[in-house]
Design an enzyme around this catalytic site. Structure first.
Site, PDB file in Angstrom:
ATOM      1  N   ASP A  10      73.631  61.911 -11.177  1.00 47.94           N
ATOM      2  CA  ASP A  10      73.023  61.707  -9.869  1.00 47.94           C
ATOM      3  C   ASP A  10      71.611  62.276  -9.860  1.00 47.94           C
ATOM      4  OD1 ASP A  10      75.196  60.384  -8.932  1.00 47.94           O
ATOM      5  OD2 ASP A  10      75.993  62.038  -7.728  1.00 47.94           O
ATOM      6  N   ASP A  28      70.010  64.568  -8.332  1.00 50.91           N
ATOM      7  CA  ASP A  28      69.712  65.999  -8.278  1.00 50.91           C
ATOM      8  C   ASP A  28      70.312  66.758  -9.464  1.00 50.91           C
ATOM      9  OD1 ASP A  28      72.223  65.340  -7.092  1.00 50.91           O
ATOM     10  OD2 ASP A  28      72.398  67.398  -6.374  1.00 50.91           O
ATOM     11  N   ASP A  32      84.065  56.802  -7.935  1.00 54.24           N
ATOM     12  CA  ASP A  32      84.381  57.639  -9.095  1.00 54.24           C
ATOM     13  C   ASP A  32      85.881  57.900  -9.204  1.00 54.24           C
ATOM     14  OD1 ASP A  32      84.408  59.074  -6.757  1.00 54.24           O
ATOM     15  OD2 ASP A  32      82.981  60.600  -7.406  1.00 54.24           O
ATOM     16  N   ASP A  51      67.815  52.385  -5.689  1.00 55.73           N
ATOM     17  CA  ASP A  51      68.199  51.608  -4.508  1.00 55.73           C
ATOM     18  C   ASP A  51      67.336  51.952  -3.297  1.00 55.73           C
ATOM     19  OD1 ASP A  51      70.079  49.913  -5.438  1.00 55.73           O
ATOM     20  OD2 ASP A  51      71.807  50.847  -4.473  1.00 55.73           O
TER      21      ASP A  51
END
Length: 693
Positions: free
Chosen positions: A329, A331, A423, A270
């Site tokens: 994600d 990281d 989530d 994104d």
């Protein structure tokens, strides 16, 4: 009696310690390790002290003289540390003063909460001045009478006494009693969770997979399950402007020990930075050339933030060919056997929707802020998630490092863009549809903690405003759901109200508002066990999953109370639908987890571990690209530490109340207010976490 033989072992040890203190130790080239030794990057140290065979076979016990020398050495180190404290304190004060002086950034419009805190601050200062004047006049021994007040100050103080006894103290005491009850209820909940964790450890309870896919060597040798038995798995990496960490994340996901024809990686970008888009797309093409099934997807319009990104990816036609989806994600770096440790738990458990892995943090020892975060999140995973997963098969999805059954996602309504906690939203809806969750405490996924207070504060605001948004939206759905009364009660009273609403409410109200007020309203009392003993016990319980962090127990207690202002503000924003509750700011990552691996890549050390090989592969894009990335980072605007007004105002309030507590000789209250005020002051001046200015 024969003379004592010389102790060459102690002499050698003492020479080492003396040379260390003088800075004379010289590093030498490490000796090659034998086949039985572990590979290590540590540097050996040579000390030119002669040794003799006479020392061989001697006792390793130390005499009284040796212990005296050891004690002197320790005292010398302690004295050096104490001698450096004044200079460190002066440096800290200079940093704080410089930060205040150079804070010329235009402040944001004052929030409602800040205006209330500012009014409370003005009132506290005025009351302190009045109480000091009354103290020096001796009115604390014999209060002036309302009828016989002669001078103006005496008349004002007499009226103040009447107002606080009649009108102010009773409601403050009532509110203090209510918050104390909430505090006790929440403390009991935490104790019960901890006892449940002890029970799990004692009985050795953990989810057991009914199938084992084996390792790649067994698969190649024909001793494991046939490739056709492996389910198709979709792996998604949602990211947005993740310049620092995109390589290591993509590499870790692509290196999964899973048949390549049975997995597809979606990089869901994104980013609005064209250069970052190009870098990520180049990284994807590199892995495509290596035979990995990986796709780069970029949305032109970033609607719905992460939920919109995931929703768009799940709408692709080829998704129907996949049974499970794993989400990471940007990281996060899963181990190569992540899928082989999670996917088997779905086999034979058709009612399982989610398998969640635990997070571990590569930068937990980076600074004080990351150490305190590690304490909090260790308790969250070790106790909360594990206990809820074992006993009630439900917990909040952590948004990453988890595997979902795609059928469960579809039956639960898919990803929705109505909150900033997509989530938790999908987890609640799946639970109401009858699906079960499994938490694997022994499956760990590497990730990174925010190192600056600014990034951590924004993250916590989103994490505490989103649940209140969700509670407003799904409250009626919970009541009307066709699930048991126990599940409804657990969701409403424990999951939402107690842990998401009551906790930030009483933390801020009790320790930041009521406690200072009771110093100016002595008729309203807050017991010492509420101020000191129970919070201390709760801090000990919270730190048990991270026992190496026990030296930080006091900073942890103070910092949790300091963060209550952010959490309370976020909770109110989400509950009352303020605009700030819908803000989504991507948590800034620094890529700490890849620095050591980049060095290993430059050295081309063949003895690196599997994880290091993954990271090394992520750095094969070329030194030119890395140099370009470094120049771009340097060209960006320099970051600066900020000043946080709410925290500073509360620091002055607490320090003012601590001065007032001295007049009443309240020892425990004084020390708590003093240290809590200093904690707010350090956070308000952004002296905790990453220092960049």
């Amino acid at each position: 009696m024969p003379p004592r033989p010389p102790n060459y072992e102690f002499q050698e040890w003492w020479n080492k310690e003396r040379l260390k203190a003088q800075g004379l130790l010289s590093p030498s080239i490490p000796q090659p390790s034998t086949a039985g030794d572990d590979a290590s990057d540590s540097v050996a140290v040579e000390v030119s002290t002669p040794t003799t065979p006479a020392a061989a076979g001697k006792s390793r016990g130390r005499s009284l003289r040796q212990l005296s020398w050891l004690l002197l050495l320790r005292l010398h180190s302690s004295a050096s540390l104490l001698a450096s404290l004044p200079s460190r304190l002066v440096a800290l004060l200079r940093t704080a003063g410089r930060r205040i002086y150079t804070s010329n950034s235009s402040p944001a419009p004052a929030s409602r909460l800040y205006r209330l805190i500012r009014a409370f601050l003005v009132l506290a200062i005025l009351l302190l001045v009045l109480e000091l004047a009354a103290y020096f006049k001796g009115w604390h021994f014999s209060p002036p009478s309302y009828a016989s007040s002669a001078e103006a100050l005496e008349f004002i103080y007499a009226n103040w006494l009447m107002i606080r006894v009649t009108y102010l103290a009773p409601p403050v005491q009532t509110l203090a009693n209510i918050c104390t009850v909430l505090f006790i209820v929440q403390s009991v909940d935490r104790v019960v969770l901890t006892l449940g964790c002890f029970y799990i450890k004692l009985r050795g309870l953990k989810p057991v997979a009914p199938i084992d896919y084996g390792n790649q060597g067994e698969l190649d040798g024909g001793n494991a399950i046939d490739v056709d038995e492996y389910p198709n798995v979709l792996l998604q990496i949602p990211m947005c402007n993740e310049r620092e960490v995109y390589q290591q994340s993509i590499a870790a996901v692509c290196a999964q020990d899973w048949p390549r024809e049975r997995m597809l990686v979606q990089v869901l970008d994104d980013s609005d930075d064209v250069e970052v888009q190009h870098l990520i797309n180049t990284e994807v093409q590199k892995w495509q050339q290596k035979g990995v099934h990986i796709i780069y997807r970029h949305r032109l319009i970033r609607t719905g933030y992460k939920a919109g990104n995931l929703k768009s990816a799940m709408s692709c036609d080829y998704v129907k060919d996949y049974e499970f989806v794993a989400i990471f994600d940007a990281d996060f770096q899963p181990a190569p056997d992540f899928l082989k440790k999670t996917i088997p738990h779905f086999k034979g458990n058709d009612d399982v929707a989610l398998v969640q892995a635990r997070w571990v943090f590569v930068n937990k020892d980076e600074n004080l802020l990351t150490r305190l975060q590690n304490i909090n999140l260790s308790f969250h995973f070790e106790v909360e998630q594990q206990v809820n997963g074992i006993f009630i098969n439900f917990f909040g999805f952590n948004g990453t490092a988890g595997v979902w059954r795609i059928k469960a996602l579809e039956e639960s309504g898919g990803w929705l863009e109505r909150t900033t906690v997509e989530d938790m939203d999908i987890a609640v809806r799946a639970h109401l549809c009858g699906w079960k969750f499994i938490f694997l405490n022994d499956v760990k996924c590497l990730c990174e903690l925010p190192e600056s207070y600014e990034a951590y504060k924004k993250q916590q605001h989103r994490w505490h405003s989103g649940p209140m948004q969700l509670f407003r939206l799904c409250f009626s759905d919970i009541l009307l759901a066709k699930v048991s009364f126990f599940k409804k009660a657990n969701l409403i009273f424990l999951f939402f109200l107690l842990r998401k609403l009551i906790l930030p409410f009483y933390s801020f109200t009790l320790f930041c508002i009521i406690l200072p007020l009771t110093m100016f309203l002595p008729e309203a009392h807050l017991s010492a066990w509420v101020v000191c003993y129970v919070p201390g016990i709760m801090s000990v319980i919270s730190i048990l999953p991270a026992p190496q962090s026990f030296p930080f127990i006091v900073p942890y207690l103070l910092f949790e109370n300091t963060m209550s202002v952010t959490k309370f503000n976020a909770m109110i924003s989400g509950l009352l639908k303020f605009g700030s509750s819908y803000e989504w700011i991507v948590t800034k990552k620094l890529g700490r987890s890849s620095e050591a691996n980049l060095v290993a890549f430059v050295k081309k050390d063949p003895e690196q571990s599997v994880e290091s090989n993954i990271h090394r592969a992520s750095s094969e894009s070329g030194l030119a690209e890395l140099n370009k990335l470094d120049l771009t980072n340097k060209a960006q605007k320099a970051k600066m530490n900020r000043i946080y007004r709410k925290e500073l105002a509360l620091a002055i309030i607490l320090l003012t109340a601590s001065v007032r507590s001295l007049l009443s000789a309240q020892g425990i209250h004084f020390y708590f207010l003093l240290f809590q005020g200093i904690s707010f002051l350090a956070v308000g001046l952004d002296l905790i976490g990453e220092q960049v200015s």
